[in-house]
Design a protein around this motif. Structure first.
Motif, PDB file in Angstrom:
ATOM      1  N   ARG A 293       0.770  -1.285   0.044  1.00 57.42           N
ATOM      2  CA  ARG A 293       0.096  -0.084  -0.061  1.00 57.42           C
ATOM      3  C   ARG A 293       0.792   1.359   0.046  1.00 57.42           C
ATOM      4  NH1 ARG A 293      -1.843   2.643   4.724  1.00 57.42           N
ATOM      5  NH2 ARG A 293      -3.548   3.957   4.407  1.00 57.42           N
ATOM      6  N   GLN A 294       1.978   1.428   0.702  1.00 59.87           N
ATOM      7  CA  GLN A 294       2.754   2.411   0.816  1.00 59.87           C
ATOM      8  C   GLN A 294       3.580   2.725  -0.286  1.00 59.87           C
ATOM      9  OE1 GLN A 294       5.256   2.421   4.422  1.00 59.87           O
ATOM     10  NE2 GLN A 294       3.611   1.481   5.539  1.00 59.87           N
ATOM     11  N   VAL A 295       4.111   1.542  -0.952  1.00 57.73           N
ATOM     12  CA  VAL A 295       4.900   2.014  -2.323  1.00 57.73           C
ATOM     13  C   VAL A 295       4.022   2.276  -3.334  1.00 57.73           C
ATOM     14  CG1 VAL A 295       6.736   0.411  -1.481  1.00 57.73           C
ATOM     15  CG2 VAL A 295       5.025  -0.771  -2.696  1.00 57.73           C
ATOM     16  N   VAL A 296       2.854   1.672  -3.585  1.00 58.07           N
ATOM     17  CA  VAL A 296       1.940   2.174  -4.635  1.00 58.07           C
ATOM     18  C   VAL A 296       1.610   3.350  -4.481  1.00 58.07           C
ATOM     19  CG1 VAL A 296      -0.591   1.911  -5.431  1.00 58.07           C
ATOM     20  CG2 VAL A 296       1.015  -0.071  -5.068  1.00 58.07           C
ATOM     21  N   ALA A 297       1.140   3.883  -3.303  1.00 54.07           N
ATOM     22  CA  ALA A 297       0.862   5.443  -2.961  1.00 54.07           C
ATOM     23  C   ALA A 297       2.124   6.139  -3.491  1.00 54.07           C
ATOM     24  CB  ALA A 297       0.535   5.574  -1.499  1.00 54.07           C
ATOM     25  N   ASP A 298       3.328   5.726  -3.274  1.00 56.37           N
ATOM     26  CA  ASP A 298       4.453   6.278  -3.439  1.00 56.37           C
ATOM     27  C   ASP A 298       4.762   6.648  -5.012  1.00 56.37           C
ATOM     28  OD1 ASP A 298       6.714   7.785  -3.342  1.00 56.37           O
ATOM     29  OD2 ASP A 298       8.091   5.851  -2.621  1.00 56.37           O
ATOM     30  N   LEU A 299       4.274   5.448  -5.988  1.00 60.70           N
ATOM     31  CA  LEU A 299       4.567   5.260  -7.211  1.00 60.70           C
ATOM     32  C   LEU A 299       3.639   6.195  -7.766  1.00 60.70           C
ATOM     33  CD1 LEU A 299       5.900   4.048  -9.528  1.00 60.70           C
ATOM     34  CD2 LEU A 299       4.010   2.225  -9.523  1.00 60.70           C
ATOM     35  N   ARG A 300       2.305   6.323  -7.122  1.00 55.78           N
ATOM     36  CA  ARG A 300       1.378   7.305  -7.925  1.00 55.78           C
ATOM     37  C   ARG A 300       1.902   8.900  -7.808  1.00 55.78           C
ATOM     38  NH1 ARG A 300      -3.863   7.408  -9.362  1.00 55.78           N
ATOM     39  NH2 ARG A 300      -4.164   5.484  -8.938  1.00 55.78           N
ATOM     40  N   ALA A 301       2.478   9.173  -6.660  1.00 56.67           N
ATOM     41  CA  ALA A 301       2.997  10.476  -6.379  1.00 56.67           C
ATOM     42  C   ALA A 301       4.216  10.793  -7.446  1.00 56.67           C
ATOM     43  CB  ALA A 301       3.583  10.795  -5.064  1.00 56.67           C
ATOM     44  N   ALA A 302       5.073   9.478  -7.745  1.00 55.42           N
ATOM     45  CA  ALA A 302       6.085   9.731  -8.756  1.00 55.42           C
ATOM     46  C   ALA A 302       5.426   9.683 -10.202  1.00 55.42           C
ATOM     47  CB  ALA A 302       7.120   8.561  -8.881  1.00 55.42           C
ATOM     48  N   ALA A 303       4.357   9.168 -10.468  1.00 49.26           N
ATOM     49  CA  ALA A 303       3.572   9.576 -11.786  1.00 49.26           C
ATOM     50  C   ALA A 303       3.163  10.814 -11.979  1.00 49.26           C
ATOM     51  CB  ALA A 303       2.650   8.464 -11.925  1.00 49.26           C
ATOM     52  N   ALA A 304       2.681  11.440 -11.016  1.00 54.45           N
ATOM     53  CA  ALA A 304       2.422  12.842 -11.464  1.00 54.45           C
ATOM     54  C   ALA A 304       3.392  13.839 -11.293  1.00 54.45           C
ATOM     55  CB  ALA A 304       1.507  13.172  -9.891  1.00 54.45           C
ATOM     56  N   ARG A 305       4.498  13.461 -10.705  1.00 56.95           N
ATOM     57  CA  ARG A 305       5.852  14.604 -10.911  1.00 56.95           C
ATOM     58  C   ARG A 305       6.271  14.142 -12.345  1.00 56.95           C
ATOM     59  NH1 ARG A 305       7.062  12.115  -5.697  1.00 56.95           N
ATOM     60  NH2 ARG A 305       8.739  10.910  -6.736  1.00 56.95           N
ATOM     61  N   TYR A 306       6.290  12.889 -12.963  1.00 54.16           N
ATOM     62  CA  TYR A 306       6.967  12.705 -14.071  1.00 54.16           C
ATOM     63  C   TYR A 306       5.835  12.137 -15.033  1.00 54.16           C
ATOM     64  CZ  TYR A 306      10.938  12.689 -10.863  1.00 54.16           C
ATOM     65  OH  TYR A 306      12.082  12.892 -10.302  1.00 54.16           O
ATOM     66  N   PRO A 307       4.862  13.035 -15.415  1.00 54.19           N
ATOM     67  CA  PRO A 307       3.730  12.454 -16.306  1.00 54.19           C
ATOM     68  C   PRO A 307       4.289  12.111 -17.704  1.00 54.19           C
ATOM     69  CG  PRO A 307       3.814  15.283 -16.332  1.00 54.19           C
ATOM     70  CD  PRO A 307       4.836  14.556 -15.236  1.00 54.19           C
ATOM     71  N   ASP A 308       5.165  12.461 -18.167  1.00 48.31           N
ATOM     72  CA  ASP A 308       5.695  12.090 -19.594  1.00 48.31           C
ATOM     73  C   ASP A 308       6.835  11.017 -19.645  1.00 48.31           C
ATOM     74  OD1 ASP A 308       4.175  14.222 -20.631  1.00 48.31           O
ATOM     75  OD2 ASP A 308       5.869  15.836 -20.134  1.00 48.31           O
ATOM     76  N   ASP A 309       6.767  10.271 -18.462  1.00 45.57           N
ATOM     77  CA  ASP A 309       7.916   9.361 -18.249  1.00 45.57           C
ATOM     78  C   ASP A 309       7.248   8.012 -18.816  1.00 45.57           C
ATOM     79  OD1 ASP A 309      10.673   8.500 -17.167  1.00 45.57           O
ATOM     80  OD2 ASP A 309       9.304   6.786 -16.353  1.00 45.57           O
ATOM     81  N   VAL A 310       7.954   7.519 -19.968  1.00 45.82           N
ATOM     82  CA  VAL A 310       7.444   6.285 -20.574  1.00 45.82           C
ATOM     83  C   VAL A 310       7.562   4.895 -19.543  1.00 45.82           C
ATOM     84  CG1 VAL A 310       7.478   4.758 -22.671  1.00 45.82           C
ATOM     85  CG2 VAL A 310       7.871   7.197 -22.963  1.00 45.82           C
ATOM     86  N   GLU A 311       8.685   4.967 -19.146  1.00 44.28           N
ATOM     87  CA  GLU A 311       8.838   3.732 -18.172  1.00 44.28           C
ATOM     88  C   GLU A 311       7.841   3.418 -16.903  1.00 44.28           C
ATOM     89  OE1 GLU A 311      11.138   1.268 -18.907  1.00 44.28           O
ATOM     90  OE2 GLU A 311      11.203   2.406 -20.615  1.00 44.28           O
ATOM     91  N   ILE A 312       7.740   4.677 -16.296  1.00 48.07           N
ATOM     92  CA  ILE A 312       6.786   4.526 -15.263  1.00 48.07           C
ATOM     93  C   ILE A 312       5.442   4.361 -15.622  1.00 48.07           C
ATOM     94  CG2 ILE A 312       5.469   6.098 -13.522  1.00 48.07           C
ATOM     95  CD1 ILE A 312       7.887   7.794 -13.044  1.00 48.07           C
TER      96      ILE A 312
END
Length: 279
Positions: free
Chosen positions: A173-192
């Motif tokens: 739960r914690q790492v998925v929430a962390d990944l969602r925040a990263a996806a917002a910081r890097y909206p154009d990152d293909v790998e994410i």
């Protein structure tokens, strides 16, 4: 501005806030938990129509003032507030994607940590660097794994690891929430985006956690490891943030004098010998 994601996030946060949390009466005929749309609009001092359009992914670009008002109305945490601004396109972004170059000082620190496993991961949990103790802890040696597959989340949410204990579900739960925040910081990152898509397809647990729209930055947790050589260990995982790279240094430690601490000491001898042996 990511209108669909912003709309989904607002709906999820509105459903989490109870009327009594914001000084409103909790009675009446409420079809769903949480606040009504008109109540959020009232608390944020914006029109109901404006807020409804935001939740329907057809609203205008909200100003920083509106976003701040919504953050307060929805009782967002600091991480959630930052996420809201990122979704609305009103927060500065650190770059097109997470950086993979680990600072020299962190690499030197890894070399000096000879009795504690340590690893550096980026914002999407790609493994960037580690010390020999971490390699011995992970067993088999990760140095033989192709770089493209060295991602902690792919291993954690692998289909064969579907049966999780309660503490593992909480860590997920914690790492998925962390990944969602990263996806917002890097909206154009293909790998994410690819990582999220792959895990959503392959892991039921990831899919369920992703739908919660929770935002968090992983800091520290505990981990139970059943090592094939030294046996079971209960380790504390302390996460240190490297702000100029958006990376994390994760340290694995055990309570001094505990069986887990003794197992780590044994791992330092046995595990490192195995890593240095030919073949």
């Amino acid at each position: 501005m990511d209108r669909p994601e912003l709309a989904a996030f607002l709906r999820s946060r509105r459903g989490r806030v109870r009327p009594e949390d914001v000084g409103l009466p909790s009675g009446g005929n409420r079809r769903t938990p949480g606040l009504r749309r008109e109540e959020v609009a009232q608390l944020a001092r914006i029109s109901v129509d404006y807020y409804v359009r935001l939740e329907q992914a057809r609203g205008p670009h909200p100003s920083p003032q509106v976003l701040e008002s919504l953050s307060q109305a929805l009782r967002l945490s600091a991480a959630e507030r930052s996420h809201l601004f990122h979704l609305a396109g009103s927060a500065p972004r650190p770059g097109a994607g997470p950086r993979s170059d680990v600072p020299a000082g962190i690499l030197h620190l890894l070399d000096r940590l000879d009795d504690s496993p340590a690893v550096v991961v980026d914002a999407k949990y790609d493994v960037l660097a580690w010390n020999p103790m971490w390699a011995a802890l992970m067993s088999p040696d990760p140095s033989g794994v192709p770089p493209a597959r060295l991602n902690s989340l792919r291993g954690f949410f692998a289909p064969e690891a579907a049966a999780f204990a309660a503490e593992h579900v909480e860590f997920g739960r914690q790492v998925v929430a962390d990944l969602r925040a990263a996806a917002a910081r890097y909206p154009d990152d293909v790998e994410i985006r690819r990582l999220i898509s792959d895990l959503s397809t392959s892991s039921v647990l990831f899919g369920e956690l992703w739908k919660k729209h929770e935002i968090n930055v992983q800091r520290s947790t505990s981990k139970h490891i059943d090592h094939p050589v030294v046996g079971e260990m209960n380790l504390d995982c302390e996460t240190l943030y490297i702000p100029d790279r958006d990376q994390r240094l994760v340290l694995y430690t055990a309570v001094p004098g505990s069986p887990s601490h003794q197992a780590l000491a044994l791992l330092k001898v046995v595990g490192l010998q195995n890593l240095s042996s030919p073949g």
